[in-house]
Design a protein around this motif. Structure first.
Motif, PDB file in Angstrom:
ATOM      1  N   ASN A 112       0.846  -1.197   0.000  1.00  0.00           N
ATOM      2  CA  ASN A 112       0.000   0.000   0.000  1.00  0.00           C
ATOM      3  C   ASN A 112       0.880   1.244   0.000  1.00  0.00           C
ATOM      4  O   ASN A 112       1.946   1.265   0.616  1.00  0.00           O
ATOM      5  CB  ASN A 112      -0.899   0.024   1.242  1.00  0.00           C
ATOM      6  N   THR A 113       0.421   2.281  -0.690  1.00  0.00           N
ATOM      7  CA  THR A 113       1.143   3.551  -0.797  1.00  0.00           C
ATOM      8  C   THR A 113       0.154   4.704  -0.643  1.00  0.00           C
ATOM      9  O   THR A 113      -1.060   4.485  -0.591  1.00  0.00           O
ATOM     10  CB  THR A 113       1.841   3.680  -2.168  1.00  0.00           C
ATOM     11  N   PRO A 114       0.619   5.952  -0.617  1.00  0.00           N
ATOM     12  CA  PRO A 114      -0.310   7.089  -0.603  1.00  0.00           C
ATOM     13  C   PRO A 114      -1.217   7.155  -1.834  1.00  0.00           C
ATOM     14  O   PRO A 114      -2.254   7.815  -1.802  1.00  0.00           O
ATOM     15  CB  PRO A 114       0.620   8.299  -0.542  1.00  0.00           C
ATOM     16  N   GLU A 115      -0.841   6.476  -2.918  1.00  0.00           N
ATOM     17  CA  GLU A 115      -1.654   6.480  -4.134  1.00  0.00           C
ATOM     18  C   GLU A 115      -2.626   5.307  -4.203  1.00  0.00           C
ATOM     19  O   GLU A 115      -3.401   5.200  -5.155  1.00  0.00           O
ATOM     20  CB  GLU A 115      -0.748   6.464  -5.363  1.00  0.00           C
ATOM     21  N   SER A 116      -2.609   4.432  -3.208  1.00  0.00           N
ATOM     22  CA  SER A 116      -3.510   3.277  -3.208  1.00  0.00           C
ATOM     23  C   SER A 116      -4.962   3.710  -3.088  1.00  0.00           C
ATOM     24  O   SER A 116      -5.292   4.697  -2.418  1.00  0.00           O
ATOM     25  CB  SER A 116      -3.153   2.333  -2.058  1.00  0.00           C
ATOM     26  N   LEU A 117      -5.838   2.935  -3.724  1.00  0.00           N
ATOM     27  CA  LEU A 117      -7.276   3.224  -3.765  1.00  0.00           C
ATOM     28  C   LEU A 117      -8.041   2.265  -2.865  1.00  0.00           C
ATOM     29  O   LEU A 117      -7.754   1.067  -2.833  1.00  0.00           O
ATOM     30  CB  LEU A 117      -7.787   3.099  -5.200  1.00  0.00           C
ATOM     31  N   TYR A 118      -9.054   2.817  -2.166  1.00  0.00           N
ATOM     32  CA  TYR A 118      -9.859   2.037  -1.219  1.00  0.00           C
ATOM     33  C   TYR A 118     -11.328   2.412  -1.362  1.00  0.00           C
ATOM     34  O   TYR A 118     -11.664   3.493  -1.853  1.00  0.00           O
ATOM     35  CB  TYR A 118      -9.421   2.323   0.224  1.00  0.00           C
ATOM     36  N   GLY A 119     -12.187   1.517  -0.875  1.00  0.00           N
ATOM     37  CA  GLY A 119     -13.616   1.803  -0.907  1.00  0.00           C
ATOM     38  C   GLY A 119     -13.975   2.963   0.008  1.00  0.00           C
ATOM     39  O   GLY A 119     -13.543   3.021   1.157  1.00  0.00           O
ATOM     40  N   MET A 120     -14.789   3.901  -0.514  1.00  0.00           N
ATOM     41  CA  MET A 120     -15.260   5.031   0.293  1.00  0.00           C
ATOM     42  C   MET A 120     -16.353   4.608   1.251  1.00  0.00           C
ATOM     43  O   MET A 120     -16.596   5.269   2.265  1.00  0.00           O
ATOM     44  CB  MET A 120     -15.801   6.147  -0.614  1.00  0.00           C
ATOM     45  N   ALA A 121     -17.061   3.524   0.899  1.00  0.00           N
ATOM     46  CA  ALA A 121     -18.189   3.053   1.700  1.00  0.00           C
ATOM     47  C   ALA A 121     -19.176   4.197   1.965  1.00  0.00           C
ATOM     48  O   ALA A 121     -19.441   5.001   1.075  1.00  0.00           O
ATOM     49  CB  ALA A 121     -17.673   2.409   2.995  1.00  0.00           C
ATOM     50  N   SER A 122     -19.669   4.305   3.192  1.00  0.00           N
ATOM     51  CA  SER A 122     -20.750   5.258   3.495  1.00  0.00           C
ATOM     52  C   SER A 122     -20.334   6.720   3.432  1.00  0.00           C
ATOM     53  O   SER A 122     -21.191   7.605   3.455  1.00  0.00           O
ATOM     54  CB  SER A 122     -21.327   4.964   4.884  1.00  0.00           C
ATOM     55  N   ILE A 123     -19.043   6.988   3.357  1.00  0.00           N
ATOM     56  CA  ILE A 123     -18.606   8.379   3.212  1.00  0.00           C
ATOM     57  C   ILE A 123     -19.127   8.965   1.902  1.00  0.00           C
ATOM     58  O   ILE A 123     -19.289  10.179   1.767  1.00  0.00           O
ATOM     59  CB  ILE A 123     -17.075   8.476   3.319  1.00  0.00           C
ATOM     60  N   GLN A 124     -19.441   8.096   0.942  1.00  0.00           N
ATOM     61  CA  GLN A 124     -20.012   8.563  -0.329  1.00  0.00           C
ATOM     62  C   GLN A 124     -21.358   9.249  -0.143  1.00  0.00           C
ATOM     63  O   GLN A 124     -21.766  10.067  -0.981  1.00  0.00           O
ATOM     64  CB  GLN A 124     -20.171   7.391  -1.299  1.00  0.00           C
ATOM     65  N   LYS A 125     -22.054   8.953   0.930  1.00  0.00           N
ATOM     66  CA  LYS A 125     -23.328   9.640   1.181  1.00  0.00           C
ATOM     67  C   LYS A 125     -23.137  11.152   1.231  1.00  0.00           C
ATOM     68  O   LYS A 125     -24.049  11.916   0.899  1.00  0.00           O
ATOM     69  CB  LYS A 125     -23.958   9.131   2.477  1.00  0.00           C
ATOM     70  N   SER A 312     -26.384  21.058   8.878  1.00  0.00           N
ATOM     71  CA  SER A 312     -27.300  21.454   9.961  1.00  0.00           C
ATOM     72  C   SER A 312     -28.039  20.236  10.512  1.00  0.00           C
ATOM     73  O   SER A 312     -28.362  19.302   9.781  1.00  0.00           O
ATOM     74  CB  SER A 312     -28.283  22.513   9.472  1.00  0.00           C
ATOM     75  N   LYS A 313     -28.287  20.255  11.816  1.00  0.00           N
ATOM     76  CA  LYS A 313     -28.849  19.099  12.518  1.00  0.00           C
ATOM     77  C   LYS A 313     -30.365  19.216  12.682  1.00  0.00           C
ATOM     78  O   LYS A 313     -30.949  20.280  12.511  1.00  0.00           O
ATOM     79  CB  LYS A 313     -28.209  18.985  13.907  1.00  0.00           C
ATOM     80  N   ILE A 314     -30.966  18.104  13.041  1.00  0.00           N
ATOM     81  CA  ILE A 314     -32.365  18.072  13.459  1.00  0.00           C
ATOM     82  C   ILE A 314     -32.418  17.431  14.840  1.00  0.00           C
ATOM     83  O   ILE A 314     -31.847  16.359  15.064  1.00  0.00           O
ATOM     84  CB  ILE A 314     -33.249  17.285  12.466  1.00  0.00           C
ATOM     85  N   ASN A 315     -33.086  18.115  15.763  1.00  0.00           N
ATOM     86  CA  ASN A 315     -33.288  17.615  17.134  1.00  0.00           C
ATOM     87  C   ASN A 315     -31.969  17.268  17.841  1.00  0.00           C
ATOM     88  O   ASN A 315     -31.935  16.400  18.716  1.00  0.00           O
ATOM     89  CB  ASN A 315     -34.206  16.388  17.138  1.00  0.00           C
ATOM     90  N   GLY A 316     -30.887  17.949  17.458  1.00  0.00           N
ATOM     91  CA  GLY A 316     -29.620  17.791  18.153  1.00  0.00           C
ATOM     92  C   GLY A 316     -28.811  16.565  17.770  1.00  0.00           C
ATOM     93  O   GLY A 316     -27.698  16.374  18.270  1.00  0.00           O
ATOM     94  N   PHE A 317     -29.339  15.719  16.853  1.00  0.00           N
ATOM     95  CA  PHE A 317     -28.581  14.537  16.435  1.00  0.00           C
ATOM     96  C   PHE A 317     -27.399  14.962  15.563  1.00  0.00           C
ATOM     97  O   PHE A 317     -27.547  15.780  14.659  1.00  0.00           O
ATOM     98  CB  PHE A 317     -29.490  13.569  15.681  1.00  0.00           C
ATOM     99  N   ALA A 318     -26.228  14.387  15.817  1.00  0.00           N
ATOM    100  CA  ALA A 318     -24.988  14.846  15.180  1.00  0.00           C
ATOM    101  C   ALA A 318     -24.934  14.539  13.687  1.00  0.00           C
ATOM    102  O   ALA A 318     -24.281  15.252  12.929  1.00  0.00           O
ATOM    103  CB  ALA A 318     -23.783  14.223  15.876  1.00  0.00           C
ATOM    104  N   TYR A 319     -25.605  13.494  13.235  1.00  0.00           N
ATOM    105  CA  TYR A 319     -25.468  13.055  11.850  1.00  0.00           C
ATOM    106  C   TYR A 319     -26.159  14.011  10.882  1.00  0.00           C
ATOM    107  O   TYR A 319     -27.321  14.387  11.074  1.00  0.00           O
ATOM    108  CB  TYR A 319     -26.050  11.651  11.661  1.00  0.00           C
ATOM    109  N   ALA A 320     -25.438  14.355   9.817  1.00  0.00           N
ATOM    110  CA  ALA A 320     -26.014  15.168   8.747  1.00  0.00           C
ATOM    111  C   ALA A 320     -25.173  15.005   7.489  1.00  0.00           C
ATOM    112  O   ALA A 320     -23.959  15.180   7.516  1.00  0.00           O
ATOM    113  CB  ALA A 320     -26.087  16.646   9.147  1.00  0.00           C
ATOM    114  N   SER A 321     -25.815  14.628   6.398  1.00  0.00           N
ATOM    115  CA  SER A 321     -25.172  14.622   5.077  1.00  0.00           C
ATOM    116  C   SER A 321     -23.897  13.790   5.003  1.00  0.00           C
ATOM    117  O   SER A 321     -22.871  14.208   4.481  1.00  0.00           O
ATOM    118  CB  SER A 321     -24.884  16.066   4.636  1.00  0.00           C
TER     119      SER A 321
END
Length: 378
Positions: A112-125, A312-321
């Motif tokens: 593996n190197t700095p140029e290696s490619l990996y799955g983004m998984a849920s970060i793609q959301k 921006s959040k809804i009802n204080g939950f940290a997850y957004a986008s």
């Protein structure tokens, strides 16, 4: 004799005239002019800071600030962990560590190197959210636009907003499990047609159904496929690769269940990832993922006021986008086919840890990424 001196004088005059002409012409050719009209030095006189985040080429090769005690400490911590993948650590807009660990392919012993490619998984959301925010930017929809404008048959569509979908507070899920469908569009349609109200609206529950529906909305608004929308928005700026592009790339990696096995989880069959359209079927490097977040937070992809809405959040939950919004930083994480990406980045982009792993661990690599991030911000 007088003609001799006259000829010499003419010769010297012509020689110096030609010399001065060449000097001034060379100077003119080497001048670079900025937008203000100010003359800049030629590029060859500009020394590149090899650890600066300003230069994209710095992310393509190994970097280590061996005289920096913090960098030394982090490198030792990563080495002891038996981490396999690539890691990028940024501190105050400087690269502390940019390195690969373990094997991209155990059978060929490719590292593996700095140029290696990996799955983004849920970060793609987060990319899907960006595409939706671009539609908000041009005024086609708003965070408060209701789902029934696009899919009136989904339960409680008149009460569920775009904001609910981005923050996973819609309460929606999907009944069943799709398999062997034709393509990404078919999977989007399946989730739309099988959406159910599983939880109360306004409560937070992690469910990819929300982002499949957002992908469907995006398709209705633009009359284009997800891939085409992503291409129009980002081009090849960050080189986020599709499964087929990933497989064809010389820097692709295989993923493994653990450090012992040589049997790859992800091989050369990308068919499974069709179901992850808009939610986790792209591939990237540590450098490109950091540069994406850096430009997003700096307002270069969408205006900063739209970025603020995006997270921006809804009802204080940290997850957004596609990320978790904490007071001092954002966190993004995913897991698919034993690829595990983790991102911690300060809200100005000056400090970050990007860890992309291709070997699963009993303890999530996110924990190590968080410990390293806490070291560089406190």
């Amino acid at each position: 004799m007088k003609y001799f001196f006259a000829k010499i004088s003419l010769f010297l005059l012509a020689f110096f005239g030609a010399f001065l002409f060449c000097v001034f012409r060379s100077g003119d050719q080497n001048k670079l002019t900025g937008k203000s009209g100010q003359t800049l030095l030629p590029y060859r006189f500009h020394k590149i800071d090899q650890f600066s985040v300003k230069y994209k080429e710095n992310f393509n090769r190994p970097k280590f600030q061996k005289k920096n005690p913090l960098a030394v400490l982090i490198k030792e911590k990563v080495t002891r962990s038996n981490f396999s993948g690539s890691i990028l650590v940024i501190h105050k807009n400087k690269i502390l560590l940019n390195a690969g660990y373990g094997y991209a392919d155990k059978n060929t012993k490719t590292l593996n190197t700095p140029e290696s490619l990996y799955g983004m998984a849920s970060i793609q959301k987060g990319l899907t959210a960006l595409l939706i925010m671009k539609q908000i930017q041009i005024g086609k929809i708003s965070l408060q636009t209701k789902l029934d404008l696009f899919y009136p048959k989904i339960p409680n569509a008149a009460k569920i907003s775009i904001h609910n979908l981005l923050t996973m507070t819609s309460g929606l899920s999907a009944k069943g499990n799709p398999t062997n469908l034709k393509d990404g569009n078919a999977y989007i349609d399946w989730y739309v047609n099988h959406a159910i109200q599983k939880y109360p609206i306004g409560s937070w529950h992690y469910d990819a159904t929300n982002f499949k529906i957002l992908a469907g909305i995006l398709r209705i608004l633009t009359k284009k496929s997800y891939a085409d929308n992503l291409k129009n928005a980002l081009g090849r700026k960050f080189d986020f690769l599709s499964p087929s592009e990933f497989i064809a790339n010389k820097n692709h990696t295989y993923s493994y269940k653990n450090n012992v096995t040589n049997q790859a989880t992800f091989s050369k069959d990308p068919s499974y990832l069709q179901r992850e359209v808009a939610t986790g079927n792209l591939f990237t490097t540590t450098g490109n993922l950091y540069l994406y977040f850096l430009q997003l937070l700096d307002g270069k992809l969408i205006p900063k006021k739209i970025v603020k809405q995006m997270y921006s959040k809804i009802n204080g939950f940290a997850y957004a986008s596609g990320a978790y919004n904490y007071p001092q930083y954002y966190k993004a994480h995913g897991y698919i086919l034993n690829y595990e990406p983790s991102v911690f980045i300060s809200k100005n982009g000056a400090n970050a840890v990007i860890m992309l792993s291709n070997v699963s661990s009993k303890v999530s690599w996110e924990k190590l990424a968080e410990k390293i991030f806490q070291k560089i911000i406190f």
